[in-house]
Design a protein around this motif. Structure first.
Motif, short mmCIF file in Angstrom:
data_model
loop_
_atom_site.label_atom_id
_atom_site.label_comp_id
_atom_site.label_asym_id
_atom_site.label_seq_id
_atom_site.Cartn_x
_atom_site.Cartn_y
_atom_site.Cartn_z
N TRP A 107 0.82 -1.27 0.04
CA TRP A 107 -0.02 0.17 -0.05
C TRP A 107 0.96 1.35 -0.14
O TRP A 107 0.38 2.36 -0.58
N PHE A 110 1.05 2.17 -3.46
CA PHE A 110 -0.35 2.61 -3.82
C PHE A 110 -0.51 4.27 -3.59
O PHE A 110 -0.67 4.94 -4.52
N SER A 161 -9.75 1.18 -10.54
CA SER A 161 -9.33 -0.34 -10.30
C SER A 161 -9.85 -1.34 -11.46
O SER A 161 -9.01 -2.25 -11.93
N GLU A 232 0.29 -1.81 -8.02
CA GLU A 232 0.28 -0.80 -6.85
C GLU A 232 0.31 0.76 -7.19
O GLU A 232 -0.48 1.44 -6.95
N GLY A 236 -2.85 3.45 -7.75
CA GLY A 236 -2.58 4.63 -6.99
C GLY A 236 -2.60 6.14 -8.04
O GLY A 236 -3.26 6.82 -7.68
#
Length: 318
Positions: A107, A110, A161, A232, A236
């Motif tokens: 993350w 991201f 996404s 990732e 983002g």
């Protein structure tokens, strides 16, 4: 190993064909039913006589912009749900392996991808506003903006996404395995991603030259994915681009009509504004990411062969 790890799943060509048909039906037909119902209720049967994208934009503008925004994004949310089911059930692939070559989703990557485009977009807009204040109107209205923000925070990541898992995940892995190399899926998914935007009102307003921007953006996101061995950064980055764009600025000729803070009332032109991001800004983004995550071996990661790693057990019974 992002593409290669798909060998652990079921990768028969017919599964991808069936998967794409399922995703298309869910995305464009099932997901589009609420939007079509809202338009029919608003316009009546005459909606079926409209064929031009400009006519469709006029129809969408008859709806409240927050309602239209939500219903447009709902199509992608339905498509995402179908795509994740296809990946998990039809290909029997864990979601993490369709996301990254790492053992779990990073993350930090991201949020780095989100932050780099968010900061750039905000700073660039502030500079543009101060250089050309006559080209902007203050569009801020608190209550509609708060509703927009709530919709955007929930729905935009589903939209972005869907596009990332479809193009840089599902198709990148599938085409890579079929072609046996990395450059083919990189090029094809970038062109397909750009083609997805052919019916955007921006294309009718600016001409097909804007496809340089859309395909270039697809290429940027594809390079991120291959160099970083995961989605990732691209997830983002795409989320940050669309979220900040929806909240910060709108125009009468863009795909998303929103209750944003600013409204661009200038007459758009297709030229320098399209070339600069692709040829100058995007390479800077890649340079910053490469330095941050120590990317090496560019030739192999972007143009290398895709082969079955010996460490993976391949079985149709997986």
């Amino acid at each position: 190993m992002f593409i290669e790890q798909a060998f652990k799943a079921k990768t028969d060509w017919w599964r991808y064909l069936i998967g794409m048909i399922i995703v298309f039906i869910a995305w464009q037909i099932i997901g589009g039913l609420p939007l079509m119902a809202a338009i029919i209720l608003e316009m009546g049967p005459e909606i079926f006589t409209m064929t031009e994208s400009s006519d469709m934009m006029k129809v969408l503008q008859t709806l409240d912009s927050n309602v239209a925004f939500f219903l447009l994004l709902l199509m992608f949310a339905v498509g995402l749900g179908a795509l994740l089911l296809v990946i998990r059930l039809l290909h029997q692939q864990p979601l993490v392996e369709a996301t990254t070559s790492r053992k779990k989703v990073d993350w930090g990557r991201f949020f780095f991808g989100f932050g780099i485009i968010a900061v750039f977009t905000i700073v660039a807009t502030i500079i543009d506003y101060n250089l050309r204040p006559e080209d902007f109107l203050w569009n801020f209205d608190l209550v509609p903006f708060l509703i927009l923000a709530a919709i955007a925070v929930i729905m935009v990541p589903l939209q972005t996404s869907f596009e990332e898992y479809l193009f840089r995940g599902y198709l990148m892995q599938g085409l890579g395995i079929m072609a046996g190399n990395k450059w083919f899926p990189l090029i094809v998914t970038s062109v397909l991603f750009g083609s997805l935007h052919l019916w955007n009102p921006e294309v009718e307003k600016l001409g097909y030259v804007i496809m340089i921007y859309y395909i270039g953006t697809g290429l940027l996101l594809g390079i991120m994915t291959l160099m970083d061995e995961g989605l990732e950064l691209a997830l983002g980055f795409h989320f940050g681009n669309n979220l900040i764009g929806a909240l910060l600025i709108t125009a009468d000729w863009t795909a998303f009509q929103t209750h944003s803070i600013l409204k661009d009332v200038s007459e758009p032109t297709a030229g320098f504004d399209i070339i600069v991001p692709v040829l100058i800004v995007y390479p800077i983004f890649l340079f910053l990411m490469a330095k941050t995550y120590r990317w090496t071996n560019w030739k192999e990661r972007l143009f290398g062969r895709v082969t079955r790693p010996e460490s993976i057990n391949y079985s149709e019974e997986i």
